[in-house]
Design an enzyme around this catalytic site. Sequence first.
Site, PDB file in Angstrom:
ATOM      1  N   SER A   1       0.832  -1.204   0.000  1.00  7.67           N
ATOM      2  CA  SER A   1       0.000   0.000   0.000  1.00  7.67           C
ATOM      3  C   SER A   1       0.865   1.251   0.000  1.00  7.67           C
ATOM      4  O   SER A   1       2.017   1.224   0.460  1.00  7.67           O
ATOM      5  CB  SER A   1      -0.889   0.017   1.247  1.00  7.67           C
ATOM      6  OG  SER A   1      -1.489   1.275   1.460  1.00  7.67           O
TER       7      SER A   1
ATOM      8  N   TYR B   1      -2.832  -1.364  10.066  1.00  7.46           N
ATOM      9  CA  TYR B   1      -2.854  -1.688   8.638  1.00  7.46           C
ATOM     10  C   TYR B   1      -1.550  -1.266   7.959  1.00  7.46           C
ATOM     11  O   TYR B   1      -0.923  -2.043   7.232  1.00  7.46           O
ATOM     12  CB  TYR B   1      -4.042  -0.975   7.988  1.00  7.46           C
ATOM     13  CG  TYR B   1      -4.112  -1.079   6.476  1.00  7.46           C
ATOM     14  CD1 TYR B   1      -4.671  -2.195   5.868  1.00  7.46           C
ATOM     15  CD2 TYR B   1      -3.640  -0.041   5.671  1.00  7.46           C
ATOM     16  CE1 TYR B   1      -4.750  -2.279   4.482  1.00  7.46           C
ATOM     17  CE2 TYR B   1      -3.719  -0.117   4.297  1.00  7.46           C
ATOM     18  CZ  TYR B   1      -4.280  -1.237   3.710  1.00  7.46           C
ATOM     19  OH  TYR B   1      -4.361  -1.312   2.328  1.00  7.46           O
TER      20      TYR B   1
END
Length: 287
Positions: free
Chosen positions: A178, A191
């Site tokens: 990400s 995350y």
Amino acid sequence: MSDESDVMEPMVHQDGEPGHESKLEPKPDWEPHFKGSDRLKGKVALVTGADSGIGRAVAALFAREGADVAVAYLCEHDDASKTKEIVEKEGRRAILIAGDLGDKEFCEKAVQQTVHELGGLDILVNNAGEQHYDEELTDIDEHQLRRTFQTNIFSMFYLTQAALPHLKEGSAIVNCTSETTYKGSPGLLDYSSTKGAILGFTRSLAKNLVKKGIRVNGVAPGPIWTPLNPSGGQPPEKIPEFGKDTPMCRPGQPNEVASCFLFLACEDSSYMTGQVLHPDGGNTTSS
């Protein structure tokens, strides 16, 4: 692409992770942009989180390029059935494998089922992810922390361990990290940490497997419109502005990310390993 005046305002909230694409409005754009050219002809791919979002777009594009696809997902059976239908409309085979990727035994079963029913395994796409928004570090309880790491990074170890005996020279592994790995995210602490771990895993595994002729690369998307966002991945009040702070002033669509996975899975990227592509609307370069 539609211009901004044609874009519907997105749904603010959807109950339950990881969310159903069938209930999402507006619908994410998963359809491949171009005709296939057999870049994955005769290949078998296992794609996690392929019921919806980026995973569905990857499955659709891989099928158009000639691959049979194993669709691994948690529990969104309606979405997964739609992905299976999409793959089959491209003339390829698809199987559905439902279960918890944070469980080692399930990951082993998923690989075994793929090999048994589709005849082998050439490409592993570790795409499935879990995301929870928390303003404060102290809001992240132990269960959420363990669960996020289980889904996002433990699953990659489990699946890759199970897949390795079946992969061979010319095989490819593509992991989804990400932009938060590079930019950080104050509301996605657990995350973002898992996504940083995925980057380290990708680069280290690439060096570990290079002599076997197995390439390992990654994709680091920016804000992409998928069911993950309104089902807990972002606070409801932030959804209407989701992605508008990128240099391109909009969120990306799953089919704008899938082409990165295809490139890294096929021979077009034969001289690349340990690398990461950034379909993020310019976010990383602008930080």
